[in-house]
Design a protein around this motif. Sequence first.
Motif, mmCIF file in Angstrom:
data_model
loop_
_atom_site.group_PDB
_atom_site.id
_atom_site.type_symbol
_atom_site.label_atom_id
_atom_site.label_comp_id
_atom_site.label_asym_id
_atom_site.label_seq_id
_atom_site.Cartn_x
_atom_site.Cartn_y
_atom_site.Cartn_z
ATOM 1 N N LEU A 1 -29.153 -47.181 1.048
ATOM 2 C CA LEU A 1 -28.487 -47.201 -0.254
ATOM 3 C C LEU A 1 -27.163 -47.952 -0.151
ATOM 4 O O LEU A 1 -26.543 -48.006 0.910
ATOM 5 C CB LEU A 1 -28.229 -45.771 -0.741
ATOM 6 N N LYS A 2 -26.728 -48.508 -1.273
ATOM 7 C CA LYS A 2 -25.472 -49.257 -1.291
ATOM 8 C C LYS A 2 -24.257 -48.369 -1.490
ATOM 9 O O LYS A 2 -23.158 -48.704 -1.061
ATOM 10 C CB LYS A 2 -25.511 -50.314 -2.404
ATOM 11 N N ASP A 3 -24.455 -47.243 -2.176
ATOM 12 C CA ASP A 3 -23.322 -46.411 -2.577
ATOM 13 C C ASP A 3 -23.729 -44.943 -2.536
ATOM 14 O O ASP A 3 -24.877 -44.612 -2.860
ATOM 15 C CB ASP A 3 -22.894 -46.798 -4.000
ATOM 16 N N PRO A 4 -22.826 -44.044 -2.151
ATOM 17 C CA PRO A 4 -23.171 -42.617 -2.116
ATOM 18 C C PRO A 4 -23.668 -42.071 -3.452
ATOM 19 O O PRO A 4 -24.499 -41.157 -3.476
ATOM 20 C CB PRO A 4 -21.848 -41.952 -1.707
ATOM 21 N N GLN A 5 -23.186 -42.618 -4.568
ATOM 22 C CA GLN A 5 -23.617 -42.133 -5.878
ATOM 23 C C GLN A 5 -25.124 -42.276 -6.077
ATOM 24 O O GLN A 5 -25.735 -41.524 -6.837
ATOM 25 C CB GLN A 5 -22.874 -42.885 -6.990
ATOM 26 N N GLU A 6 -25.739 -43.233 -5.385
ATOM 27 C CA GLU A 6 -27.178 -43.441 -5.513
ATOM 28 C C GLU A 6 -27.969 -42.256 -4.967
ATOM 29 O O GLU A 6 -29.143 -42.078 -5.313
ATOM 30 C CB GLU A 6 -27.589 -44.725 -4.796
#
Length: 253
Positions: free
Chosen positions: A243-248
């Motif tokens: 994933l690119k970002d923890p929010q994903e």
Amino acid sequence: MSSSTGSSKVLRRLRPPQRRVAWCITGAGHHLYESFEVMEELRRRGFSITVFASRAGLEVVRIYGLEKRLKAIADGGYYRELVDPSGGASCPRAGRLLLKAYEALVISPASANTVAKIVRGIADTPPTIAFAQALKGGVKVLVVPTDLEPEYETETPHIVDRSVCEAYRCRECRPLSACPSGAFEVVEGLGHIDLSKCIGCSACLQACDKGAVKFRLKVKARSSPIDLENVERLRGITGVKVLKDPQEVLNEL
């Protein structure tokens, strides 16, 4: 007796299943705050989180002033523990992943060092051992690498802009007396923060009226070619999603 047993079965059916996630913290400051925000959101949604932290991960949590928030997330309840190297070299609690006790293993932030170990099959820290057990147990693995792009913007811990100190040369250094951990020092007449002692409390930041102390200063960082190659190898491991970002992570659970 039979009525009581029947009632217990009904209660078990009505009680919503407990949702559990294993979350790994490694020695990286990039994406660290965002990772904590997602963990806290998952707790609000009713998830139990077991945190697997490397020694470097615990150090970075301290440096960025996140120890209290970590204790609130991993508060010691069942499946809400903090698992660190003090729990044994073999990290016995990682065996829960083999038993599918968690619906996912998240590694965020995943330092370049951790990714390098993972793609080479090295399991010698709580996060890397948890990863190995998750693959064996068929548990979904979500990884947010720090070195995903050739260049990225990240944030510093508390640092001193020595050029500001040089300009003012304060007779009395307020951050020096304000620091509760002895991390702030004056070296050759200029301020300096020993990050091996820093607890990220921002006392120095608040005490310095000259603006010499900076925190979460945005800086550019470059990934090395081998770190980028390791992320591509990571993508090729069955059962792993990068994933690119923890929010994903919130969209994956």
